[in-house]
Write an enzyme that holds these catalytic residues in place. Structure first.
Site, PDB file in Angstrom:
ATOM      1  N   VAL A  70      10.858   6.441   6.102  1.00 31.28           N
ATOM      2  CA  VAL A  70       9.944   7.544   6.358  1.00 31.28           C
ATOM      3  C   VAL A  70      10.473   8.350   7.548  1.00 31.28           C
ATOM      4  O   VAL A  70      10.838   7.791   8.588  1.00 31.28           O
ATOM      5  CB  VAL A  70       8.517   7.043   6.655  1.00 31.28           C
ATOM      6  N   ASP A  88      -2.751  -4.347  -1.574  1.00 30.90           N
ATOM      7  CA  ASP A  88      -1.983  -4.714  -0.378  1.00 30.90           C
ATOM      8  C   ASP A  88      -2.618  -4.094   0.864  1.00 30.90           C
ATOM      9  O   ASP A  88      -1.930  -3.504   1.702  1.00 30.90           O
ATOM     10  CB  ASP A  88      -0.529  -4.259  -0.519  1.00 30.90           C
TER      11      ASP A  88
END
Length: 399
Positions: free
Chosen positions: A19, A227
């Protein structure tokens, strides 16, 4: 990329991608840009799940990360925008075939080709039913061979061959990566944000309410995150306090439809998630429902409200998360409850909390946490009731 976005610096790296912080070239707006390399069919399937879930949520909820656009990289400096409502069909084919395939722009690409694969990939097929089929290209003309009986063009009129299209000259291409352009969160993840500051009960209460609202929204769309953990919750730091954003939908699953209007009756079987936040039924390898997300939220809420932390094995970075002590070892709650469904959890926890300590949660919140962490999934409150129960419990304890 430079024409659309400017990459500034790397801000995160995980098992599947990187990212970057960046800016939109035209407006200067700060964005987060996630590069997902399409190196294997297993990774590609996760990326498609993430893309599909983020498109479904769009920018509809303040506590779910917003997706601005998606780009396909087919060369070192070749990017193209992926149109809304469509999936990259070459990546879908890679996931279906179990091998990374090349992209040939002269190949016939139609939805019917994928709809014929009905066994192992039926759920993934449903996601591309709305994609428009590409037009069939004309077959290339066969070369005319020299033959005594075959009429020949006069020498003064040499036969002209059509010039090859640029796509044909390049040959088959392959999607090298997906680039997801998302809103930027300046507060880091929930671990970083909360543990870098003194305890603030008001902020803690706001965070748990925002998270319960986000999960109710996702479940209303048929999206099970699978998650949920502090690492996958990003924070925007504002003058009025933290605004949290549920992110990272790589393991998410979209239900094909509510079963009799109730998402809690849709069952899943893949064991996935992070140890300290997984529900007992997931630990045990049983089929599970959206209520596994409620258990993960319960672990997070307990850790946030009491500032309970642990050290991830092999690291020195504190993580928010509740657990059960077993001798000198810390056991995830889900694992402990799978081994002993009658285990009595001690809420509030009287020890093993990271100083400085916030005030412990009151009786109403403790009762709610015990319900969220029930070993029986049916005993946990469904997401559409959770937000009201959180608000009611916090209000009751404040009096």
């Amino acid at each position: 990329m430079e024409e659309l976005y400017t990459l500034e610096k790397e801000v995160g790296r995980g098992s599947y991608g990187v990212v970057f912080e960046g800016h939109m070239s035209k407006t200067g707006q700060r964005v987060a840009i996630k590069r997902l390399p399409c190196s294997s069919p297993e990774c590609i399937e996760l990326y498609l799940q993430e893309l599909w879930a983020m498109r479904a949520t769009a920018k509809e909820h303040p506590n779910v990360i917003a997706l601005h656009s998606c780009l396909l990289q087919t060369g070192p400096r070749t990017l193209q925008n992926l149109k809304p409502g469509k999936l990259p069909l070459d990546l879908v084919e890679s996931a279906l075939k179990g091998t990374v395939v090349g992209v040939s722009h002269t190949q016939e690409r139609t939805n019917s080709r994928f709809q014929q694969r009905t066994s192992s990939a039926s759920k993934l097929q449903d996601r591309i039913n709305t994609a428009q089929a590409r037009p069939r290209l004309q077959d290339k003309t066969n070369s005319i061979t020299s033959d005594a009986k075959t009429p020949q063009r006069p020498p003064s009129r040499p036969r002209k061959r059509p010039a090859k299209r640029e796509e044909e000259q390049r040959g088959p291409l392959r999607c090298l990566a997906l680039w997801l352009v998302m809103e930027y969160c300046d507060g880091g993840d929930l671990n970083q944000y909360l543990l870098s500051r003194p305890p603030d009960s008001q902020h803690n209460h706001s965070v748990v309410q925002q998270l319960s609202s986000a999960v109710a929204f996702l479940h209303s769309l048929g999206i099970i995150h699978r998650d949920l953990k502090p690492d996958n919750v990003l924070v925007c730091d504002t003058p009025t306090g933290p605004v949290v954003k549920v992110a990272d939908f790589g393991l998410s699953k979209m239900s094909e439809g509510l079963v009799e209007g109730d998402l809690t009756r849709q069952h899943f079987s893949s064991t996935c998630g992070s140890d300290f936040y997984m529900a007992p039924e997931v630990w045990g390898g049983l089929s599970y429902t959206a209520q596994a997300d409620i258990f993960s939220l319960g672990v997070m809420f307990w850790a946030i409200l009491e500032r309970i932390t642990f050290l991830q094995e092999g690291t020195t970075q504190e993580q928010l998360g509740a657990y059960v002590c077993k001798g000198r070892w810390l056991m995830p709650l889900g694992e402990a409850l799978w081994e002993n469904a009658d285990l009595q959890l001690c809420i509030p926890m009287k020890f093993k909390r990271a100083p400085p300590l916030p005030p412990p949660p009151g009786p109403a919140v403790c009762s709610l946490l015990l319900d969220m962490l029930a070993s029986n999934p049916d005993a946990r409150p469904p997401a559409d009731q959770l937000q009201a129960r959180v608000r009611s419990a916090l209000k009751e304890d404040s009096h």
